[in-house]
Design a protein around this motif. Sequence first.
Motif, PDB file in Angstrom:
ATOM      1  N   ALA A 157     -10.857  -3.409  -7.649  1.00 52.70           N
ATOM      2  CA  ALA A 157     -10.262  -3.347  -6.275  1.00 52.70           C
ATOM      3  C   ALA A 157      -9.339  -3.351  -5.230  1.00 52.70           C
ATOM      4  CB  ALA A 157     -11.921  -3.133  -5.061  1.00 52.70           C
ATOM      5  N   GLN A 158      -9.475  -4.344  -5.009  1.00 58.90           N
ATOM      6  CA  GLN A 158      -7.966  -5.094  -4.431  1.00 58.90           C
ATOM      7  C   GLN A 158      -6.906  -5.065  -5.437  1.00 58.90           C
ATOM      8  OE1 GLN A 158      -7.919  -9.065  -2.778  1.00 58.90           O
ATOM      9  NE2 GLN A 158      -6.401  -9.212  -2.597  1.00 58.90           N
ATOM     10  N   LYS A 161      -5.817  -1.210  -4.674  1.00 57.37           N
ATOM     11  CA  LYS A 161      -5.498  -1.323  -3.230  1.00 57.37           C
ATOM     12  C   LYS A 161      -3.930  -1.741  -3.357  1.00 57.37           C
ATOM     13  CE  LYS A 161      -6.300  -3.597  -0.390  1.00 57.37           C
ATOM     14  NZ  LYS A 161      -4.746  -4.913  -0.258  1.00 57.37           N
ATOM     15  N   ASP A 162      -3.670  -2.588  -4.083  1.00 56.43           N
ATOM     16  CA  ASP A 162      -2.311  -2.721  -4.025  1.00 56.43           C
ATOM     17  C   ASP A 162      -1.338  -2.498  -4.726  1.00 56.43           C
ATOM     18  OD1 ASP A 162      -3.402  -5.401  -2.110  1.00 56.43           O
ATOM     19  OD2 ASP A 162      -3.883  -6.441  -3.795  1.00 56.43           O
ATOM     20  N   CYS A 188      -8.871   3.726  -2.651  1.00 55.09           N
ATOM     21  CA  CYS A 188      -9.110   2.006  -2.712  1.00 55.09           C
ATOM     22  C   CYS A 188      -9.091   1.581  -1.372  1.00 55.09           C
ATOM     23  CB  CYS A 188      -7.508   2.073  -2.782  1.00 55.09           C
ATOM     24  SG  CYS A 188      -7.071   2.886  -4.772  1.00 55.09           S
ATOM     25  N   GLU A 191     -12.560   1.522  -0.734  1.00 49.69           N
ATOM     26  CA  GLU A 191     -13.795  -0.111  -1.597  1.00 49.69           C
ATOM     27  C   GLU A 191     -13.339  -1.368  -1.070  1.00 49.69           C
ATOM     28  OE1 GLU A 191     -15.883   0.862  -4.181  1.00 49.69           O
ATOM     29  OE2 GLU A 191     -15.984   2.616  -2.423  1.00 49.69           O
ATOM     30  N   ASN A 192     -12.026  -1.553  -0.724  1.00 44.90           N
ATOM     31  CA  ASN A 192     -11.698  -2.602   0.601  1.00 44.90           C
ATOM     32  C   ASN A 192     -12.456  -3.058   1.767  1.00 44.90           C
ATOM     33  OD1 ASN A 192     -10.193  -4.331  -1.677  1.00 44.90           O
ATOM     34  ND2 ASN A 192      -9.428  -2.352  -2.034  1.00 44.90           N
ATOM     35  N   ASN A 193     -12.743  -1.924   2.160  1.00 47.17           N
ATOM     36  CA  ASN A 193     -13.716  -1.882   3.718  1.00 47.17           C
ATOM     37  C   ASN A 193     -12.899  -1.625   5.232  1.00 47.17           C
ATOM     38  OD1 ASN A 193     -16.149  -2.903   1.815  1.00 47.17           O
ATOM     39  ND2 ASN A 193     -15.377  -4.637   2.620  1.00 47.17           N
TER      40      ASN A 193
END
Length: 466
Positions: A157-158, A161-162, A188, A191-193
């Motif tokens: 997930a992280q 996002k990146d 994304c 999913e990383n809140n």
Amino acid sequence: MRTHWGDCKVWTDYGLPMSTTSNEASKLFDASLTQSCGMYNEPSVGGIENSIKQMLASDPDFVMGHVLNNNLQLGGSEKPLHLNPELQAKITHLNSLKEKVQSITERERRHIDATNLFAQGRRYEAIQTWEDILIDYPTDMMAVRQAFLGMINMGLAQENKDILTRILPYYDVQTPGYSTVLGWQAFCLEENNLYDLAEKTARKSLELERCETYASHTLAHVYLMQGMHDKGIEFMLSTENDWNKCAFLACHNYWHVGLFHAEKGDFDSALEIFDTQVGVRTQKSKSDFNFTDASHLLYRLRLEGVNVGQRWSVLNETSDTYMFQHGIMFTEAHLFLKNACEEDKSVREKQLQSLKEYIKDSGTWDNKSIAKEVGIPLCEGILAFENGEYQRAVEILYPLRYNVIKIGGSNAQRDVFNQILINATLKSTDPKHHKLGRMLLSERQVAKMSDSWTERMMAKFVAEHG
């Protein structure tokens, strides 16, 4: 959605030249890639299956055409290359183009390399290869698509996002795929809140293209994860005509609607969504992705004590299709949820035994290690729960909490395993587990501004354990 497609010169002008000299093949590649990214069928080209067929007919040796065609058939529940003769033939043909096509570009070679790795089940390495392509070609939507979906399937997930954040500055409203990339980035972020930023980004995507289904889907996640059930239902139903034409995500979006109802405690409405949409679409498509939605929704209702009747049987034909393939653990876990509810208990035992045999294979691929580390223990925890061995279920599932992400999927999809764990703590005879369950519910209360499910579970703890 756009219907003007780029020829060879357009792709070169984008900085993404391809070895084909066929303008028709280039245009149909654009059409096919756009449909695959938007997850819909474009009527003007006869849908994605027809556009791919016509693309390869226009240039049978079209490298990127074969890369796209192969990758559309990868990443799901297929067996790894050394166990899959049909896949071996396709990959062999793709590799032959490296020598046959004299004008093949360096970028096309790298895409072939990534596709080979993915087909071999070396998905982390494949994703890294696509990520490396994006360093040099940030607007390569083929690489973006593969990295984005691959990372979802691998629970990265992280990292996902990146990557999306890194390439976004290279896009603007004139860049093909901009609204899609925004929708993917929004997911994304969710999913990383990062819910507020995710909502803002998803709405920007929808302002550019109201039918950008991944952006609509992201807003469903944003509202669900914050316990905003009524707002989620209102949004999804008010935009239904914008997203329900999406061949791949429509069933999933209806799953979200059903989940909103289930978490609210409106079980009749959740069952209606299953009967009219999720179950029907799964039965018709035989899609493993749709199957996971259907299995998840029925199991969540089962945890609530809802009698789902004979609805599991609607999924029989689809589950039979994927049983014992062991393609990805996310699908495997949802197959086990269904099998755990079968009256014939031998079915769940056969699946679990088959998984244990699967990890003994001498080959090396990522899903094998995930099955060994997470998948088999997860299934054993579910089995313990279904057998009434609640203390053992807690002892298996609690240590897995932060590793379950490795099976892939979203936070919302994997939440069913959290709910099994919490239900097990409620039913366990160990007082320590009762305390653990209360703490896990307290954690949810902080994370969600309003969560009817958590409130119902907390009331059960008070009623049963004081």
